[in-house]
Write a protein that holds these residues in place. Structure first.
Motif, short mmCIF file in Angstrom:
data_model
loop_
_atom_site.label_atom_id
_atom_site.label_comp_id
_atom_site.label_asym_id
_atom_site.label_seq_id
_atom_site.Cartn_x
_atom_site.Cartn_y
_atom_site.Cartn_z
N ALA A 94 0.85 -1.20 0.00
CA ALA A 94 0.00 0.00 0.00
C ALA A 94 0.88 1.25 0.00
O ALA A 94 1.90 1.30 0.70
N PRO A 95 0.51 2.28 -0.78
CA PRO A 95 1.31 3.50 -0.81
C PRO A 95 1.20 4.27 0.50
O PRO A 95 0.16 4.26 1.17
N ARG A 96 2.31 4.90 0.86
CA ARG A 96 2.35 5.77 2.04
C ARG A 96 1.85 5.06 3.31
O ARG A 96 1.11 5.64 4.11
N ALA A 97 2.25 3.80 3.47
CA ALA A 97 1.83 3.00 4.62
C ALA A 97 3.03 2.18 5.11
O ALA A 97 3.11 0.98 4.84
N PRO A 98 3.97 2.81 5.80
CA PRO A 98 5.23 2.12 6.14
C PRO A 98 5.04 0.87 6.99
O PRO A 98 5.73 -0.13 6.77
N ILE A 99 4.14 0.90 7.95
CA ILE A 99 3.93 -0.28 8.81
C ILE A 99 3.36 -1.43 7.98
O ILE A 99 3.79 -2.59 8.10
N SER A 100 2.41 -1.11 7.11
CA SER A 100 1.83 -2.14 6.24
C SER A 100 2.88 -2.70 5.28
O SER A 100 2.90 -3.92 5.02
N LYS A 101 3.77 -1.86 4.75
CA LYS A 101 4.82 -2.34 3.86
C LYS A 101 5.73 -3.33 4.57
O LYS A 101 6.12 -4.36 3.99
N ILE A 102 6.09 -3.03 5.82
CA ILE A 102 6.96 -3.93 6.58
C ILE A 102 6.25 -5.26 6.82
O ILE A 102 6.83 -6.34 6.66
N ALA A 103 4.96 -5.19 7.17
CA ALA A 103 4.20 -6.42 7.39
C ALA A 103 4.11 -7.26 6.12
O ALA A 103 4.20 -8.49 6.16
N TRP A 141 18.16 1.04 3.23
CA TRP A 141 18.09 1.20 4.67
C TRP A 141 16.68 0.93 5.22
O TRP A 141 16.51 0.76 6.43
N ARG A 142 15.68 0.86 4.35
CA ARG A 142 14.32 0.68 4.82
C ARG A 142 14.05 -0.78 5.19
O ARG A 142 14.42 -1.70 4.44
N PRO A 143 13.39 -1.02 6.32
CA PRO A 143 13.15 -2.41 6.76
C PRO A 143 12.37 -3.25 5.74
O PRO A 143 12.64 -4.44 5.61
N TYR A 156 12.46 -3.15 2.51
CA TYR A 156 13.34 -3.61 1.44
C TYR A 156 14.38 -4.61 1.94
O TYR A 156 14.80 -5.50 1.19
N VAL A 157 14.79 -4.48 3.19
CA VAL A 157 15.68 -5.49 3.78
C VAL A 157 14.98 -6.85 3.79
O VAL A 157 15.56 -7.88 3.40
N LEU A 158 13.73 -6.87 4.19
CA LEU A 158 12.97 -8.12 4.24
C LEU A 158 12.67 -8.64 2.83
O LEU A 158 12.71 -9.85 2.58
N LEU A 159 12.37 -7.73 1.91
CA LEU A 159 12.09 -8.14 0.54
C LEU A 159 13.34 -8.75 -0.10
O LEU A 159 13.25 -9.76 -0.82
N ARG A 160 14.50 -8.17 0.19
CA ARG A 160 15.74 -8.72 -0.33
C ARG A 160 15.95 -10.14 0.18
O ARG A 160 16.36 -11.04 -0.57
N ARG A 161 15.66 -10.37 1.45
CA ARG A 161 15.78 -11.73 2.00
C ARG A 161 14.88 -12.71 1.26
O ARG A 161 15.28 -13.83 0.95
N ALA A 162 13.64 -12.28 1.02
CA ALA A 162 12.69 -13.15 0.32
C ALA A 162 13.18 -13.46 -1.09
O ALA A 162 13.15 -14.61 -1.54
#
Length: 333
Positions: A81-90, A118-120, A122-128
């Motif tokens: 979702a755009p402009r939703a940092p917590i949702s993006k991390i989830a 540096w964004r969490p 993208y760190v998680l997406l890179r792992r996936a």
């Protein structure tokens, strides 16, 4: 026979990824696979969940033990979702957990954003991405993602045209259906309207080529952002009052889309940015040549009857050559 879970948007939603997934599922079922489709509520899937905050990935992880393959059709706008940092991390965390819990997961990457490292999320997406088997339409797309995310992917190439369901319609049948003259050159641009499509480049080239035949742009605004709406308005201004230049603002059915491509003498995809193109894949199945920008995977996806344009003059030459009845790929000579 394999049991396959496909995670994607899906018809009747107006979405290129959903149309591709629908054709992909049809091909799997025709091969004898038992396919379950997990979609948002507006898709006609077998399992439906909201595609927010990682819900589709958590549901796929929950039921995925019953499947031999899990195929996620990935395009950021479907899940983040755009402009939703917590949702993006989830969302990113849920995808990472899916590929860890269900190693049979494959991610078909239709498009991926450049990472902000540096964004969490993208760190998680890179792992996936690093853990899963990734599917791409071209090697250029694979190499681009590997560079951007600094990974060495476990990857396979899936040609875009393999999952394209294009109707069987001739040029004359298509022109009759659309009420077009048989002898008038037709140049077509097609796709969602946003600045990266660069359809104004095609209009400029058509003008410079002497405005031969007719040029039609078919598309609609998918995401009503200020930039996309401004781009639509600019295209409206460019076509206003110009004879034989038309903007058709509509998401047409697959049958009408195929008819427009089959009727065209040249499909023009002058994109500023792209991965691969469903419109180009459909044109190749239908036998319509295309002129495409050398961006993303388009140059690799282009076939022997297509032309990869490097300059504005290349596109002008392609239009003039097509109008004269010569093969478009000869414009490079």
């Amino acid at each position: 026979m394999a049991r396959v879970l496909v995670v994607s948007s899906y018809p009747p939603r107006h979405c290129g990824i959903g149309a591709y997934a629908h054709a992909h599922v049809a091909r799997l079922r025709a091969a004898g696979d038992d396919v379950t489709v997990l979609t948002p509520p507006d898709g006609e899937g077998d399992v439906r969940v909201w595609f927010t905050a990682g819900k589709p990935f958590r549901e796929a992880a929950r039921i995925g033990g019953d499947f031999d393959r899990i195929v996620v059709h990935f395009q950021p706008g479907l899940y983040f979702a755009p402009r939703a940092p917590i949702s993006k991390i989830a969302t990113a965390r849920s995808l990472d957990r899916l590929v860890r819990r269900r190693p049979q997961t494959e991610i078909l990457v239709h498009e991926a954003d450049a990472p902000v490292r540096w964004r969490p999320d993208y760190v998680l997406l890179r792992r996936a991405f690093a853990r899963a088997t990734l599917l791409f339409h071209t090697n250029a797309e694979r190499a681009s993602l590997e560079r951007a995310y600094r990974i060495s992917a476990k990857a396979r190439i899936v040609p875009h045209a393999e999952a394209v369901e294009a109707g069987s319609i001739s040029r004359s049948e298509a022109r009759g259906r659309l009420g077009l003259a048989m002898d008038e050159p037709l140049f077509l641009c097609a796709g969602f309207l946003h600045p990266d499509k660069a359809f104004e480049r095609a209009i400029e080239a058509w003008n410079r080529a002497g405005m031969p035949g007719r040029m039609v742009i078919v598309g609609s605004v998918r995401d009503a952002t200020p930039a996309n709406l401004a781009y639509r308005d600019m295209l409206r201004d460019l076509v206003a009052g110009v004879e034989r230049l038309q903007l058709v603002e509509d998401y047409v059915s697959d049958e009408d889309f195929d008819a427009r491509i089959a009727a065209a003498d040249l499909l023009i995809l002058p994109y500023r940015r792209s991965w691969s193109s469903g419109a180009l894949a459909r044109a190749q199945v239908l036998g319509t040549p295309a002129a495409v920008s050398d961006v993303g995977g388009l140059g690799e996806q282009a076939g022997p009857n297509d032309l990869v344009v490097q300059t504005a003059q290349d596109l002008v030459d392609a239009i003039m050559r097509t109008a004269a009845g010569s093969p478009v790929h000869e414009a490079a000579a």
